[in-house]
Design a protein around this motif. Sequence first.
Motif, PDB file in Angstrom:
ATOM      1  N   ASP A 107      42.341  34.667  29.620  1.00 45.96           N
ATOM      2  CA  ASP A 107      42.000  34.126  30.934  1.00 45.96           C
ATOM      3  C   ASP A 107      42.806  34.793  32.050  1.00 45.96           C
ATOM      4  O   ASP A 107      42.285  35.049  33.132  1.00 45.96           O
ATOM      5  CB  ASP A 107      42.220  32.614  30.966  1.00 45.96           C
ATOM      6  CG  ASP A 107      41.204  31.859  30.121  1.00 45.96           C
ATOM      7  OD1 ASP A 107      40.197  32.468  29.719  1.00 45.96           O
ATOM      8  OD2 ASP A 107      41.437  30.662  29.863  1.00 45.96           O
ATOM      9  N   SER A 167      41.254  36.972  35.135  1.00 52.37           N
ATOM     10  CA  SER A 167      41.578  36.626  36.523  1.00 52.37           C
ATOM     11  C   SER A 167      42.102  37.837  37.289  1.00 52.37           C
ATOM     12  O   SER A 167      41.728  38.075  38.441  1.00 52.37           O
ATOM     13  CB  SER A 167      42.617  35.513  36.561  1.00 52.37           C
ATOM     14  OG  SER A 167      42.090  34.337  36.014  1.00 52.37           O
ATOM     15  N   PHE A 195      40.271  39.628  40.478  1.00 52.75           N
ATOM     16  CA  PHE A 195      41.001  39.758  41.730  1.00 52.75           C
ATOM     17  C   PHE A 195      41.028  41.211  42.187  1.00 52.75           C
ATOM     18  O   PHE A 195      40.887  41.512  43.371  1.00 52.75           O
ATOM     19  CB  PHE A 195      42.429  39.236  41.553  1.00 52.75           C
ATOM     20  CG  PHE A 195      43.254  39.332  42.793  1.00 52.75           C
ATOM     21  CD1 PHE A 195      43.087  38.431  43.824  1.00 52.75           C
ATOM     22  CD2 PHE A 195      44.189  40.341  42.935  1.00 52.75           C
ATOM     23  CE1 PHE A 195      43.838  38.527  44.978  1.00 52.75           C
ATOM     24  CE2 PHE A 195      44.954  40.449  44.078  1.00 52.75           C
ATOM     25  CZ  PHE A 195      44.781  39.531  45.105  1.00 52.75           C
TER      26      PHE A 195
END
Length: 52
Positions: free
Chosen positions: A14, A18, A22
């Motif tokens: 995860d 992320s 980003f």
Amino acid sequence: MKLDKVTRNKITRDALISIFLFALPVLLMLLSFKISGQRPWQQQTATTKVSR
């Protein structure tokens, strides 16, 4: 508190997703500058004069 292997793997996965999500828009912007040859940070902006 000790994490089991499955939980640690899920957290790592995860976190990597992320970071990728980003960074993706920034990478796409830099790629578009590379392809088009534009360098917006090198252009001088026009200043507007305010007359009274």
